[in-house]
Write an enzyme that holds these catalytic residues in place. Structure first.
Site, PDB file in Angstrom:
ATOM      1  N   HIS A  91       0.727  -1.196   0.026  1.00  0.00           N
ATOM      2  CA  HIS A  91      -0.076   0.092  -0.029  1.00  0.00           C
ATOM      3  C   HIS A  91       0.729   1.427  -0.066  1.00  0.00           C
ATOM      4  CE1 HIS A  91       0.060   0.066   4.422  1.00  0.00           C
ATOM      5  NE2 HIS A  91       0.138   1.227   4.505  1.00  0.00           N
ATOM      6  N   SER A 117       3.851   2.049   8.435  1.00  0.00           N
ATOM      7  CA  SER A 117       3.795   1.459   7.600  1.00  0.00           C
ATOM      8  C   SER A 117       4.982   0.951   6.657  1.00  0.00           C
ATOM      9  CB  SER A 117       2.711   1.885   6.548  1.00  0.00           C
ATOM     10  OG  SER A 117       1.571   1.250   7.007  1.00  0.00           O
ATOM     11  N   ASP A 121       1.138  -7.729   2.191  1.00  0.00           N
ATOM     12  CA  ASP A 121       1.472  -6.464   2.019  1.00  0.00           C
ATOM     13  C   ASP A 121       2.854  -5.887   1.906  1.00  0.00           C
ATOM     14  OD1 ASP A 121       0.700  -3.575   1.776  1.00  0.00           O
ATOM     15  OD2 ASP A 121      -0.498  -3.438   3.482  1.00  0.00           O
TER      16      ASP A 121
HETATM   17  N1  ARG Z   1      -4.600   0.683   7.541  1.00  0.00           N
HETATM   18  C1  ARG Z   1      -3.366   0.471   6.832  1.00  0.00           C
HETATM   19  C2  ARG Z   1      -2.594   1.841   6.925  1.00  0.00           C
HETATM   20  O1  ARG Z   1      -3.122   2.652   7.780  1.00  0.00           O
HETATM   21  C3  ARG Z   1      -3.270   0.317   5.385  1.00  0.00           C
HETATM   22  C4  ARG Z   1      -3.980   1.103   4.550  1.00  0.00           C
HETATM   23  C5  ARG Z   1      -4.076   0.559   3.234  1.00  0.00           C
HETATM   24  N2  ARG Z   1      -5.004  -0.539   2.676  1.00  0.00           N
HETATM   25  C6  ARG Z   1      -6.172  -0.134   2.355  1.00  0.00           C
HETATM   26  N3  ARG Z   1      -6.876  -1.392   2.240  1.00  0.00           N
HETATM   27  N4  ARG Z   1      -6.787   0.899   2.201  1.00  0.00           N
HETATM   28  O2  ARG Z   1      -2.110   2.541   6.138  1.00  0.00           O
HETATM   29  N1  GLU Z   2      -1.144   1.383   7.464  1.00  0.00           N
HETATM   30  C1  GLU Z   2      -0.532   2.445   8.323  1.00  0.00           C
HETATM   31  C2  GLU Z   2       0.435   3.026   7.541  1.00  0.00           C
HETATM   32  O1  GLU Z   2       0.402   3.297   6.465  1.00  0.00           O
HETATM   33  C3  GLU Z   2      -0.085   1.736   9.668  1.00  0.00           C
HETATM   34  C4  GLU Z   2      -1.270   1.346  10.432  1.00  0.00           C
HETATM   35  C5  GLU Z   2      -1.273   2.357  11.710  1.00  0.00           C
HETATM   36  O2  GLU Z   2      -1.859   3.459  11.364  1.00  0.00           O
HETATM   37  O3  GLU Z   2      -0.873   1.907  12.465  1.00  0.00           O
HETATM   38  O4  GLU Z   2       1.254   3.719   8.259  1.00  0.00           O
END
Ligand code: ARG
Ligand code: GLU
Length: 722
Positions: free
Chosen positions: A86, A657, A222
């Site tokens: 991502h 991330s 990921d």
């Molecule tokens: N929750 C994770 C972060 O905050 C992954 C985000 C990307 N994935 C998604 N399905 N939108 O970045």
């Molecule tokens: N997916 C998140 C990022 O892009 C990390 C998840 C979180 O917020 O801990 O940094």
């Protein structure tokens, strides 16, 4: 005087007793003083110097800030880096089309020649960091007027930065910590030629999609792979065919030994923003009073995106990145608000504040310094709330309409209608940028989505925004269109140029005064201008003024907290600077009667498989590998399975991330990519029982590269520890 006292307080906590294993994002340069002992007690077998050292190479030399928003780590002596899928998503998407659908099919460069350059993608190394509090606060005192004070601080910061980068190609950043009680300098080195090397298909890299996002148990592969290129002297350079793979000072060895419950881990990366020292009123504003409205507005957009994406493959690709961006924080906010309620966090903060007031009233000095803080906070947070709600509507609804948002890029062009003579030279200079912007916008634009979103968002904005924060065009809607948003939308889409690519290109290529005049009357641009005017005349200034006042109080509040809780070691809030979080691999109970394991396996991917549901399609090739159990060296030594992800109680947030998750020996065991939904309030309040970061098991990543994609040459570049 005061400042020295504070610094003394912060550092007098070094010999502290009450360190906790889980909460906290620590500064690498203070690790030796603050955390080394505890980290070793928890099982770490390396030293703080192995992690951060300015005289010798150390683990920090393998960590980069990736694209400004994520983290990545170097895993070979030829500048190969791993980050999340991502995080590489934008780059992968930009190289994708129906003919080369790297999003769907994945991409693997089988030789360096096939690696794909990415305009605007950078990685930044930390060269060193220094406490520059004294230099920044030199000549500054708390009695100065805010303006004068800020000016002096800016001047000092400028001098510190210049001094630090003189005669080098380095960059420098100075950031406040603990609300300006401390300042640190970060000297950085930024590389601009970063190429895409590999990405799994989305049904691996985004397996579970937005359905599983923020959720444990998780099975998302990921990751994506890039390579840093440098000039012949191993220094940063713009993209060039002559560039060569960067030779890093350090690259992370990779452990295939596996992970067990209770194992020590640490995360090394760039967490973006946390606010752990807010009073109850602020948390209430965010989690109870503002999130629900933002969630509702995003709901509207997302359901429209989804309907069209499901119906049409081109649209699915066009809106993949946009939808993921909107959905991500939509879901995060839902989890955050739930978590705050579940923890009774506001109530707990209120009780704590009562104790704080009591403590403050114990001596006259304290009473003078801290006695009024809490009621002052209450008033200011009450005062700032409506402005923030006004801003939320403006950004989430007003600028949520794509053509309105996009029209803003042409604002300066329209302003030329008022000028006597058009500066042709400047115009020529701006042209390529505008043409590129048009290209980029229309590549991923689907008008029916935008029309529907326009109506849904504007209706909500029109009906629900507080009266004093309604943009000027609302009166046109009321008077000329009888309050009928659909009619108004029809007018905008018919008359505007911003949904008409050829016309817009022609406007830029053959620009004239009369075109400028017409542009200035474009209904989408009028909307944009009304929004921006509203923002600058009624919202921004007030928010800045109140935030300045709040920051002043927060600065004193943090001093009070430190004075009151002498045996606690404080960590500064995340601010996109390099940090270490550490903890243990650990399972948890997300709800009454439920117990989660600390890891997931390939079995779980097969259980979730559903060819009917886009998020749960499993590639035949992966099924074959599963059926033949062709796992090579990547199976867990104990259960013989492929482990996909695991959780631990490292304190992380957005920006972490792609961060490496390391074991007691400083070897890479995984790539951080998310938090559990039950944990997402940890940006405001951390809870050791509920907060878990989610990590991709590095063995699954290598299994996909080697066995699935047949890109064994990449694994051979790495230093594998069996
Ligand atoms: N929750 C994770 C972060 O905050 C992954 C985000 C990307 N994935 C998604 N399905 N939108 O970045
Ligand atoms: N997916 C998140 C990022 O892009 C990390 C998840 C979180 O917020 O801990 O940094």
């Amino acid at each position: 005087m005061k400042k020295n006292f504070i610094v003394a307080v912060i550092f007098s906590l070094l010999a502290n007793l009450g360190l906790k294993a889980d909460e906290g994002m620590w500064l690498p340069s203070l690790l030796e003083k603050l955390n080394e002992k505890e980290m070793q007690d928890l099982g770490m077998r390396i030293s703080a110097k192995d992690i951060y050292d300015i005289n010798n190479s150390s683990i920090k030399d393998a960590i980069v800030h990736f694209g400004g928003g994520c983290t990545a780590e170097i895993v070979s002596d030829q500048g190969l880096v791993i980050t999340n899928h991502h995080c590489g998503f934008g780059a992968i998407q930009k190289h994708s089309s129906i003919e080369h659908d790297y999003l769907t099919d994945g991409f693997w460069a089988m030789s360096k020649k096939e690696e794909l350059p990415n305009k605007d993608l950078t990685v930044t190394f930390l060269v060193r960091m220094d406490d520059v509090t004294d230099a920044v606060l030199n000549g500054v005192d708390d009695k100065m007027k805010a303006e004068e004070r800020n000016k002096k601080i800016s001047e000092n910061i400028k001098a510190v930065k210049e001094n630090a980068t003189k005669d080098t190609h380095y960059g420098a950043i100075v950031k406040p910590f603990f609300y300006g009680n401390q300042y640190y300098l970060f000297v950085t080195e930024t590389f601009k030629d970063v190429r895409l090397v590999g990405a799994p298909p989305s049904n691996i890299g985004k397996f579970g999609g937005d359905t599983d996002n923020w959720v444990w148990p998780r099975h998302t592969g990921d990751f994506s792979i890039f390579r840093i290129y440098a000039n012949k002297d191993n220094q940063p350079a713009e993209y060039s065919e002559d560039n060569v793979p960067y030779t890093p000072k350090h690259h992370l060895p990779i452990s295939l030994k596996g992970i067990k419950e209770g194992d020590f881990t640490f995360v090394f990366g760039y967490p973006g923003r946390t606010q752990e020292y807010l009073p109850s009123f602020a948390v209430e504003n965010i989690a109870i009073k503002r999130n629900p409205n933002k969630i509702n507005l995003r709901n509207k957009r997302l359901s429209i995106f989804k309907r069209y994406q499901n119906a049409n493959d081109t649209v699915r690709i066009q809106y993949a990145s946009k939808a993921a961006r909107v959905a991500n924080y939509w879901k995060k906010m839902i989890g955050e608000s739930k978590g705050i309620k579940r923890l009774h966090a506001i109530n707990k903060k209120e009780n704590f504040q009562k104790k704080f007031i009591q403590w403050a009233n114990e001596t006259p000095q304290r009473k003078e310094k801290y006695g009024n803080l809490i009621p002052e906070f209450k008033d200011l947070y009450e005062e700032i709330l409506p402005y923030e709600i006004g801003r939320d509507f403006l950004f989430e609804a007003g600028l949520g309409v794509e053509i309105v948002n996009f029209s803003g890029k042409f604002r300066n062009l329209a302003k030329l209608s008022k000028e006597k003579k058009i500066d042709k030279e400047k115009l020529e200079k701006d042209k390529p940028k505008l043409i590129a912007a048009i290209e980029g916008f229309f590549k991923d634009y689907y008008e029916p989505i935008d029309r529907e979103a326009f109506v849904a968002l504007m209706q909500d904005y029109y009906d629900n925004a507080p009266a004093e924060f309604k943009p000027a065009f609302f009166s046109i809607i009321k008077e000329k269109y009888d309050g009928n948003i659909s009619k108004y939308a029809k007018h905008v889409f018919e008359k505007s140029i911003f949904n008409k690519k050829e016309k817009l290109e022609d406007l830029v290529n053959n620009f004239s005064k009369s075109k400028a005049k017409k542009l200035a009357k474009d209904p989408a641009l009028i909307m944009f201008n009304d929004l921006i005017n509203l923002y600058y005349s009624r919202i921004n200034k007030e928010i800045n003024r109140l935030s300045d006042e709040l920051n002043k109080l927060q600065k004193i509040y943090v001093q009070g907290l430190m004075e009151m809780q002498k045996d606690k070691t404080f960590y500064p809030d995340a601010n996109s600077t390099l940090r270490i979080s550490y903890g243990k691999v650990s399972a948890f109970k997300p709800a009454d009667g439920v117990q989660y394991k600390y890891y997931t396996t390939l079995e779980g991917i097969m259980e979730k498989e559903n060819p009917e549901i886009y998020d749960y399609v499993v590639e035949d090739r992966l099924k074959d590998l599963y059926n033949s159990k062709d796992y090579g060296q990547y199976a867990d030594p104990e259960d013989g399975k492929i482990h996909v992800a695991f959780i631990a109680n490292n304190h992380t947030t957005g920006g972490n991330s792609g961060s490496p998750v390391l074991n007691a020996d400083g070897q890479l065991i995984g790539v951080n990519f998310d938090r559990c939904w039950e944990s997402t309030m940890s940006d405001l309040v951390y809870d050791p029982d509920l907060c878990r970061n989610i990590t991709l098991d590095i063995r699954y990543c290598l299994f996909i590269i080697d066995k699935f994609a047949g890109a064994k040459h990449l694994v051979e570049e790495m230093s594998i520890i069996k």
